[in-house]
Every structure is written in structure tokens, then in C-alpha cells.
Design a protein around this motif. Structure first.
Motif, PDB file in Angstrom:
ATOM      1  N   PRO A 103      43.246 -36.612  24.273  1.00  0.00           N
ATOM      2  CA  PRO A 103      44.045 -37.648  22.869  1.00  0.00           C
ATOM      3  C   PRO A 103      44.820 -37.161  22.706  1.00  0.00           C
ATOM      4  O   PRO A 103      45.736 -36.654  23.406  1.00  0.00           O
ATOM      5  CB  PRO A 103      42.778 -36.040  21.873  1.00  0.00           C
ATOM      6  N   ALA A 104      45.294 -37.818  21.224  1.00  0.00           N
ATOM      7  CA  ALA A 104      46.290 -38.329  21.444  1.00  0.00           C
ATOM      8  C   ALA A 104      46.910 -38.870  19.736  1.00  0.00           C
ATOM      9  O   ALA A 104      45.382 -38.232  18.873  1.00  0.00           O
ATOM     10  CB  ALA A 104      47.381 -39.122  22.234  1.00  0.00           C
ATOM     11  N   ILE A 105      47.776 -38.204  19.062  1.00  0.00           N
ATOM     12  CA  ILE A 105      47.061 -38.060  17.609  1.00  0.00           C
ATOM     13  C   ILE A 105      49.182 -39.158  17.234  1.00  0.00           C
ATOM     14  O   ILE A 105      50.189 -39.312  18.040  1.00  0.00           O
ATOM     15  CB  ILE A 105      47.961 -36.809  16.777  1.00  0.00           C
ATOM     16  N   CYS A 106      48.391 -40.380  16.253  1.00  0.00           N
ATOM     17  CA  CYS A 106      50.291 -41.462  15.822  1.00  0.00           C
ATOM     18  C   CYS A 106      49.855 -40.866  14.617  1.00  0.00           C
ATOM     19  O   CYS A 106      49.298 -40.985  13.324  1.00  0.00           O
ATOM     20  CB  CYS A 106      49.525 -42.186  16.770  1.00  0.00           C
ATOM     21  N   VAL A 107      51.304 -40.700  14.212  1.00  0.00           N
ATOM     22  CA  VAL A 107      51.557 -40.721  12.242  1.00  0.00           C
ATOM     23  C   VAL A 107      52.180 -41.917  12.065  1.00  0.00           C
ATOM     24  O   VAL A 107      52.766 -42.059  12.718  1.00  0.00           O
ATOM     25  CB  VAL A 107      52.683 -39.441  11.990  1.00  0.00           C
ATOM     26  N   GLN A 118      55.757 -34.226  10.959  1.00  0.00           N
ATOM     27  CA  GLN A 118      56.511 -32.817  11.176  1.00  0.00           C
ATOM     28  C   GLN A 118      55.321 -31.567  10.815  1.00  0.00           C
ATOM     29  O   GLN A 118      55.565 -30.615  11.493  1.00  0.00           O
ATOM     30  CB  GLN A 118      57.877 -32.735  10.480  1.00  0.00           C
ATOM     31  N   GLU A 119      54.674 -31.867  10.122  1.00  0.00           N
ATOM     32  CA  GLU A 119      53.579 -31.213   9.292  1.00  0.00           C
ATOM     33  C   GLU A 119      52.690 -31.102  10.793  1.00  0.00           C
ATOM     34  O   GLU A 119      52.222 -29.686  11.033  1.00  0.00           O
ATOM     35  CB  GLU A 119      52.742 -30.952   8.542  1.00  0.00           C
ATOM     36  N   ILE A 120      52.153 -32.139  11.434  1.00  0.00           N
ATOM     37  CA  ILE A 120      51.447 -31.955  12.359  1.00  0.00           C
ATOM     38  C   ILE A 120      52.030 -31.365  13.522  1.00  0.00           C
ATOM     39  O   ILE A 120      50.603 -31.058  14.537  1.00  0.00           O
ATOM     40  CB  ILE A 120      50.991 -33.616  12.434  1.00  0.00           C
ATOM     41  N   ALA A 121      53.105 -32.589  13.874  1.00  0.00           N
ATOM     42  CA  ALA A 121      54.000 -31.460  15.355  1.00  0.00           C
ATOM     43  C   ALA A 121      53.501 -30.136  15.464  1.00  0.00           C
ATOM     44  O   ALA A 121      53.315 -29.539  16.310  1.00  0.00           O
ATOM     45  CB  ALA A 121      55.384 -32.089  15.160  1.00  0.00           C
ATOM     46  N   GLN A 122      53.659 -29.328  14.266  1.00  0.00           N
ATOM     47  CA  GLN A 122      53.916 -27.832  14.234  1.00  0.00           C
ATOM     48  C   GLN A 122      52.183 -27.056  13.842  1.00  0.00           C
ATOM     49  O   GLN A 122      52.051 -26.643  14.962  1.00  0.00           O
ATOM     50  CB  GLN A 122      54.476 -27.084  12.799  1.00  0.00           C
ATOM     51  N   GLU A 123      51.260 -28.114  13.715  1.00  0.00           N
ATOM     52  CA  GLU A 123      50.426 -27.647  13.055  1.00  0.00           C
ATOM     53  C   GLU A 123      48.912 -27.719  14.569  1.00  0.00           C
ATOM     54  O   GLU A 123      48.781 -27.048  14.516  1.00  0.00           O
ATOM     55  CB  GLU A 123      49.360 -28.581  12.505  1.00  0.00           C
ATOM     56  N   TYR A 124      49.892 -28.526  15.376  1.00  0.00           N
ATOM     57  CA  TYR A 124      48.873 -29.185  16.897  1.00  0.00           C
ATOM     58  C   TYR A 124      50.106 -28.495  17.929  1.00  0.00           C
ATOM     59  O   TYR A 124      49.859 -28.707  19.142  1.00  0.00           O
ATOM     60  CB  TYR A 124      48.798 -30.108  17.241  1.00  0.00           C
ATOM     61  N   GLY A 126      51.382 -26.516  21.019  1.00  0.00           N
ATOM     62  CA  GLY A 126      50.394 -25.441  21.925  1.00  0.00           C
ATOM     63  C   GLY A 126      49.105 -26.972  22.198  1.00  0.00           C
ATOM     64  O   GLY A 126      48.546 -25.948  23.364  1.00  0.00           O
ATOM     65  N   THR A 127      48.945 -27.581  21.901  1.00  0.00           N
ATOM     66  CA  THR A 127      47.247 -28.203  22.079  1.00  0.00           C
ATOM     67  C   THR A 127      46.956 -28.890  23.103  1.00  0.00           C
ATOM     68  O   THR A 127      46.602 -29.503  23.967  1.00  0.00           O
ATOM     69  CB  THR A 127      47.483 -28.902  20.993  1.00  0.00           C
ATOM     70  N   GLU A 128      48.727 -29.803  23.896  1.00  0.00           N
ATOM     71  CA  GLU A 128      48.676 -30.856  24.520  1.00  0.00           C
ATOM     72  C   GLU A 128      48.515 -31.599  23.871  1.00  0.00           C
ATOM     73  O   GLU A 128      49.378 -32.835  25.117  1.00  0.00           O
ATOM     74  CB  GLU A 128      48.148 -30.560  26.470  1.00  0.00           C
ATOM     75  N   LEU A 129      48.955 -31.941  22.888  1.00  0.00           N
ATOM     76  CA  LEU A 129      48.108 -33.126  22.378  1.00  0.00           C
ATOM     77  C   LEU A 129      49.786 -33.777  21.952  1.00  0.00           C
ATOM     78  O   LEU A 129      50.809 -33.116  21.775  1.00  0.00           O
ATOM     79  CB  LEU A 129      48.162 -33.023  20.968  1.00  0.00           C
ATOM     80  N   ARG A 130      50.424 -35.521  22.784  1.00  0.00           N
ATOM     81  CA  ARG A 130      51.683 -35.988  22.363  1.00  0.00           C
ATOM     82  C   ARG A 130      51.210 -36.659  20.733  1.00  0.00           C
ATOM     83  O   ARG A 130      49.827 -36.814  20.162  1.00  0.00           O
ATOM     84  CB  ARG A 130      51.500 -36.930  23.147  1.00  0.00           C
ATOM     85  N   VAL A 131      52.006 -35.762  19.599  1.00  0.00           N
ATOM     86  CA  VAL A 131      51.804 -36.869  18.065  1.00  0.00           C
ATOM     87  C   VAL A 131      53.168 -38.120  18.144  1.00  0.00           C
ATOM     88  O   VAL A 131      54.504 -36.860  18.619  1.00  0.00           O
ATOM     89  CB  VAL A 131      52.709 -35.573  17.535  1.00  0.00           C
ATOM     90  N   PHE A 132      53.478 -38.799  17.975  1.00  0.00           N
ATOM     91  CA  PHE A 132      53.994 -40.215  17.504  1.00  0.00           C
ATOM     92  C   PHE A 132      54.504 -40.096  16.631  1.00  0.00           C
ATOM     93  O   PHE A 132      53.037 -40.018  15.947  1.00  0.00           O
ATOM     94  CB  PHE A 132      53.414 -41.585  18.101  1.00  0.00           C
ATOM     95  N   SER A 133      55.452 -40.863  16.162  1.00  0.00           N
ATOM     96  CA  SER A 133      55.655 -40.852  14.888  1.00  0.00           C
ATOM     97  C   SER A 133      55.977 -42.407  14.213  1.00  0.00           C
ATOM     98  O   SER A 133      57.599 -42.364  15.112  1.00  0.00           O
ATOM     99  CB  SER A 133      56.560 -40.510  14.421  1.00  0.00           C
ATOM    100  N   VAL A 134      55.542 -42.877  13.566  1.00  0.00           N
ATOM    101  CA  VAL A 134      54.929 -44.188  13.957  1.00  0.00           C
ATOM    102  C   VAL A 134      55.379 -44.928  12.162  1.00  0.00           C
ATOM    103  O   VAL A 134      54.973 -44.660  11.569  1.00  0.00           O
ATOM    104  CB  VAL A 134      54.784 -45.556  14.779  1.00  0.00           C
ATOM    105  N   SER A 135      55.893 -46.279  12.364  1.00  0.00           N
ATOM    106  CA  SER A 135      55.791 -47.513  10.579  1.00  0.00           C
ATOM    107  C   SER A 135      55.845 -48.627  11.848  1.00  0.00           C
ATOM    108  O   SER A 135      56.370 -49.690  12.270  1.00  0.00           O
ATOM    109  CB  SER A 135      57.119 -47.192  10.192  1.00  0.00           C
ATOM    110  N   ALA A 136      54.091 -49.078  11.316  1.00  0.00           N
ATOM    111  CA  ALA A 136      53.901 -50.519  11.456  1.00  0.00           C
ATOM    112  C   ALA A 136      54.368 -51.154  10.047  1.00  0.00           C
ATOM    113  O   ALA A 136      54.503 -52.826  10.986  1.00  0.00           O
ATOM    114  CB  ALA A 136      52.496 -50.634  10.957  1.00  0.00           C
ATOM    115  N   ARG A 137      54.981 -51.052   9.426  1.00  0.00           N
ATOM    116  CA  ARG A 137      55.889 -51.699   8.697  1.00  0.00           C
ATOM    117  C   ARG A 137      56.897 -52.433   8.876  1.00  0.00           C
ATOM    118  O   ARG A 137      57.752 -53.408   8.762  1.00  0.00           O
ATOM    119  CB  ARG A 137      55.485 -51.704   7.728  1.00  0.00           C
ATOM    120  N   THR A 138      57.674 -50.870   9.550  1.00  0.00           N
ATOM    121  CA  THR A 138      59.432 -51.189  10.170  1.00  0.00           C
ATOM    122  C   THR A 138      59.583 -51.302  11.052  1.00  0.00           C
ATOM    123  O   THR A 138      60.126 -51.361  11.630  1.00  0.00           O
ATOM    124  CB  THR A 138      60.701 -50.600   9.584  1.00  0.00           C
ATOM    125  N   GLY A 139      59.191 -50.574  12.105  1.00  0.00           N
ATOM    126  CA  GLY A 139      58.393 -51.176  14.104  1.00  0.00           C
ATOM    127  C   GLY A 139      58.716 -50.050  14.426  1.00  0.00           C
ATOM    128  O   GLY A 139      59.336 -49.663  15.608  1.00  0.00           O
TER     129      GLY A 139
END
Length: 287
Positions: A103-107, A118-124, A126-139
Motif C-alpha cells: 500500500p501507498a498513499i497519494c494526497v 502533513q497530517e497524513i505523513a504524521q498519522e502513518y 512508522g508504517t512503511e507507507l510512502r506518502v505522496f503529495s500531488v496536485s492533478a490540477r497544477t502538476g
């Protein structure tokens, strides 16, 4: 690649062509239903006749909802709008791990603000999940996300209106239909109606319908459930009792880490809620 009613579309790895097939009756007798992502053997049809899907090869990973197979990475897409359902997110993470997917997370929609990422990165943590921060609108962040998906079979999953189809448009220059929130219900409108695999730029990507309700997978032993949380496993050796379910046991190292602020208290609360469901299911498994 997709299934509509009793018809299945496959992509042939020899000629690169797509074929429409019907599943042979023997698969039903074997209690096998083709899933998007399956590797299969088939015989093409002649003329206007449909071919036959004859065999489903062994699956290296599988998930019943969304119904997909042979996925390497389940990318959970979240956004500040609509309000993220982290309990749903946790259930999907558990299903992915139990089904053999990473699993991975894309915000998405960080053009509206970066607080959620930022909240999701803190929430998870130590879980080994990669958290990506993106904007489909701006790229923003799209290149890093594409690099992570390269060479993998990736399935996008999550609530409606978080922007899964918009992400695919931004990643690969597509023109998929996109939706938004219903003004009346403030919930997402479904634009993706069924799971579908796409071969894009040398990788395979699955788009799935958004949903808001998901039951916890049944048949999990309470002790096995605790092991699906890697950040808790890392501390389990320090618990007073072995095995420890990290619930109300005295001397629990996970509880202590939560008290120290090293692990998310909200995620631990959701864990205990789901653990309660697992215990109830396990008690009634023979009823």
C-alpha cells in the motif's frame, strides 16, 4: 483489462491486440471468477464470434474489493475535499497487505492546501507507507508519483471525487471523464463505474470506482490482525505479555509509544475499533 457482464476484454502479450471473450463454464465449476489484472489463457474467436477465456493463471496478489488481481501497489488516493475517511483508508491498507499488495498513499489537491498531506505523513509514521503529495490540477508532485509507479502494476483506490481519474489524466495526458462533489450531499459523484486496467507508458494502471463503505475482511485471527501493523510489530518485543494485542494490556509498548507521542493516537484508536470487530467476527465464526 475489463469485464462487462459476461464479457471479458484481454490484452494479448504476443500481438498487442485486445480480444473479447466469454468465460468457459468450467471456471464457474471451479468457483473462479475472472478479475481485472488476471493473467489468463484464451482462444480468440473466429470472425464475429467471441473467443473463450479458458484458464486463470495463479494470482500473486488478490483483493475482493476493489476486485483486482496481480497488483503490485495499491495507491490510496485522499484529498482535503471530500473529508478523508481514515477508517476506510486503514481497512484498504489491511486488505492490501493481507492480499499481497504494497500500500501507498497519494494526497491529491495540495493546490488547495498542504495541511492534509502533513497530517497524513504524521498519522502513518512508522508504517512503511510512502506518502505522496500531488496536485492533478497544477502538476506538482506528478513526476515523483509517475516514477514510483514505473515498472509496477498500480491500482488507484479511494473515495469518490478525490481525483483518481484526474490523476490519470495528469500522469499520462488522458482525457478521462472526471466528476466532483454533489452540492446536495457533499459526496463524490461516480465517474469510474467499473475496475479497468490501462497499459500506459510501459506500465499497467487500474482505475477503480470510488466508494464510501467497506466492511472489514472476515476470517482474520486477532493475533494475526495485530501483525498487519508494521509500526506495532517493531515494538511488540517490548510488550510485557506475549503475544500482545496492543489494546488494554498493561505494559504494552505500543500504548506507551502513543502516550509519548511517537505514534498516532487517532490511528491507535481506529486500530482498537477494528480489533473489536475482528474479535466479534472470530467469536461468531462457527455460528
Amino acid at each position: 483489462m475489463r469485464g462487462i457482464g459476461s464479457f471479458y476484454t484481454v490484452l494479448c502479450d504476443e500481438d498487442g491486440q485486445e480480444y473479447t471473450l466469454r468465460a468457459q463454464k468450467k471456471l464457474r465449476h471451479q468457483h473462479m471468477t475472472p478479475m481485472v489484472g488476471d493473467a489468463v489463457r484464451f482462444t480468440p474467436g473466429q470472425g464475429e464470434e467471441n473467443g473463450w477465456l479458458e484458464e486463470i493463471l495463479p494470482r500473486r496478489s488478490v483483493m475482493e474489493r476493489p476486485s483486482v488481481a496481480n497488483v503490485d501497489m495499491l495507491m490510496l488516493v485522499l484529498a482535503s475535499v471530500p473529508q478523508p475517511d481514515l477508517l476506510l483508508c486503514d481497512k484498504l491498507i489491511l486488505r492490501a497487505r493481507k492480499g499481497g499488495m504494497a500500500p501507498a498513499i497519494c494526497v491529491n489537491k495540495i493546490d488547495l492546501g498542504t495541511e492534509l498531506a502533513q497530517e497524513i505523513a504524521q498519522e502513518y509514521a512508522g508504517t512503511e507507507l510512502r506518502v505522496f503529495s500531488v496536485s492533478a490540477r497544477t502538476g506538482e508532485g506528478i513526476a515523483a508519483l509517475r516514477e514510483q509507479m514505473c515498472g509496477r502494476v498500480t491500482c488507484l483506490a479511494g473515495q469518490s471525487a478525490v481525483g483518481k481519474s484526474s490523476l490519470l489524466n495528469a500522469l499520462f495526458g488522458l482525457s478521462l471523464e472526471t466528476g466532483g462533489l454533489s452540492r446536495k450531499t457533499e459526496r463524490g459523484r461516480h465517474t469510474t463505474r467499473r475496475a479497468e486496467m490501462m497499459a500506459l507508458d510501459g506500465m499497467f494502471v487500474l482505475d477503480t470506482p470510488g466508494f464510501s463503505l467497506l466492511e472489514l475482511e472476515k476470517g482474520i485471527e486477532p493475533q494475526d490482525f495485530a501483525q498487519l501493523y508494521p509500526e506495532y510489530n517493531a515494538l511488540a518485543g517490548g510488550c510485557r505479555f506475549q503475544p500482545c494485542l496492543h489494546d488494554r494490556e498493561p505494559g504494552c509498548a505500543v500504548h506507551a509509544a502513543v502516550d509519548r507521542g511517537e505514534l498516532s493516537e487517532a490511528r491507535w484508536a481506529r486500530y482498537r475499533e477494528l480489533l473489536g470487530e475482528v474479535r466479534e467476527q472470530w467469536k461468531g465464526r462457527f455460528v
